[in-house]
Enzyme design. Sequence first.
Site, PDB file in Angstrom:
ATOM      1  N   GLU A  48      46.962  41.739  40.957  1.00 44.08           N
ATOM      2  CA  GLU A  48      46.216  40.861  40.907  1.00 44.08           C
ATOM      3  C   GLU A  48      46.069  40.530  39.441  1.00 44.08           C
ATOM      4  OE1 GLU A  48      44.916  38.981  42.851  1.00 44.08           O
ATOM      5  OE2 GLU A  48      45.206  39.855  44.790  1.00 44.08           O
ATOM      6  N   TYR A 131      37.278  36.123  40.091  1.00 47.26           N
ATOM      7  CA  TYR A 131      38.407  36.309  41.074  1.00 47.26           C
ATOM      8  C   TYR A 131      38.757  37.654  41.620  1.00 47.26           C
ATOM      9  CZ  TYR A 131      42.803  36.355  43.147  1.00 47.26           C
ATOM     10  OH  TYR A 131      43.806  36.788  43.793  1.00 47.26           O
ATOM     11  N   ASP A 149      40.624  31.322  44.000  1.00 48.90           N
ATOM     12  CA  ASP A 149      41.428  31.270  43.052  1.00 48.90           C
ATOM     13  C   ASP A 149      42.062  29.869  43.096  1.00 48.90           C
ATOM     14  OD1 ASP A 149      43.303  31.143  45.342  1.00 48.90           O
ATOM     15  OD2 ASP A 149      44.960  32.115  44.519  1.00 48.90           O
TER      16      ASP A 149
END
Length: 375
Positions: A48, A131, A149
């Site tokens: 991520e 996020y 996102d």
Amino acid sequence: MTNSPAADQTGKIVAWYDRHHRDLPWRISPPMAVRGIRPDPYRVWLSEVMLQQTTVQAVKSYFALFTAKWPTVTDLAEAETEDVMKAWAGLGYYARARNLKKCAEAVAFSHGGRFPDTEEGLKALPGIGDYTAAAIAAIAFDRPAAVLDGNVERVISRLHAVDAPLPGSKPLMRALVAKMTPGERPGDFAQAMMDLGATICTPRRPACALCPVNGSCTALASDDPERFPVKAGKKEKPVRLGAAFVAVDETGAVFLRKRPGHGLLGGMTEVPNTDWTARQNGATGADAAPFDAAWHDCGTVVHVFTHFELRLTVFRSRVGRATAAGHVAGPGWWEPEESLAGEALPSVMKKAIAQAIPDAFQPRLRSQAAMQSRG
DNA sequence: TAAACGTGGGG
DNA sequence: TCCCCAAGTTT
């Protein structure tokens, strides 16, 4: 009973994901995920962070390198920061790498080697924002967090024809995602939305005919889907000028130094260079060199950063190491040519060095080519 | 809230 | 060539 429109869309999107999901190195795809197999939170977090503002294609090789080098968060926490910066070199947004190391240390040394399993706990860690906290909570810990996102913004803004421009419309979109987020398989739903945005609901020429929710998309029904999401206007990029100095000694080693640990390219390695200023003021020529030598003008490289364009005039000199040692201003070191490619050099610096020494990063190729042409 | 913060690929 | 942008965060 009849599902709500949002729940109806959710079901269709998750069903689409079951058939059309991308297989990615950090992902546990269905049907494994359906059986309750969870991905390693370390790998989810690492992917991520790498994927922030970065394409899947660019991330793949870096993810493989990092997980091979540092299989667990504790391995990463115990690594040398310099080695982490070397491994991150070329991926960009280097604050991510600095925060990655800090985050690993916090998890390893303050959280017993385990990531927090809530959005709130995750968001308290360096480099983890709204996020990323939601994504890790949903994907790694099965929490029904609202994951928003750029992909999800595009899908949501089109489904609801959101006219308000980003980033102001983010809270509205987050609320709309929250309404769709299911109690079952929230992680797969988040990944489904992102895959949908990446492969069907694309910025340009979306493949609406293949979309599982094309029957309830407001933008498709009433307007041009490409019009969404509406974004605030972008500013134009100023041009900055500078000079870089590539000193090579008699063995082929290049003189390098370290940038400050914060700001642009913070913590990365560089060749000596001037400040990058808006106007040519006379300080961007060979007279701005870090030490006296016969500086040869190798031409200009152009490099585009997020908020400005850099035009860097590159100079090269052949310097006797013993001679140069007494003239070099400030700390630095001579890096042997065979290990130059492994240094923590950002792309702009590799570009500058390659301008001065075209085969600087292929010394082996050069000797192999020489061998083959002889053989 | 707005600006800082990288890079490489695609239309 | 040029512009857009790709799984954002920090200050």
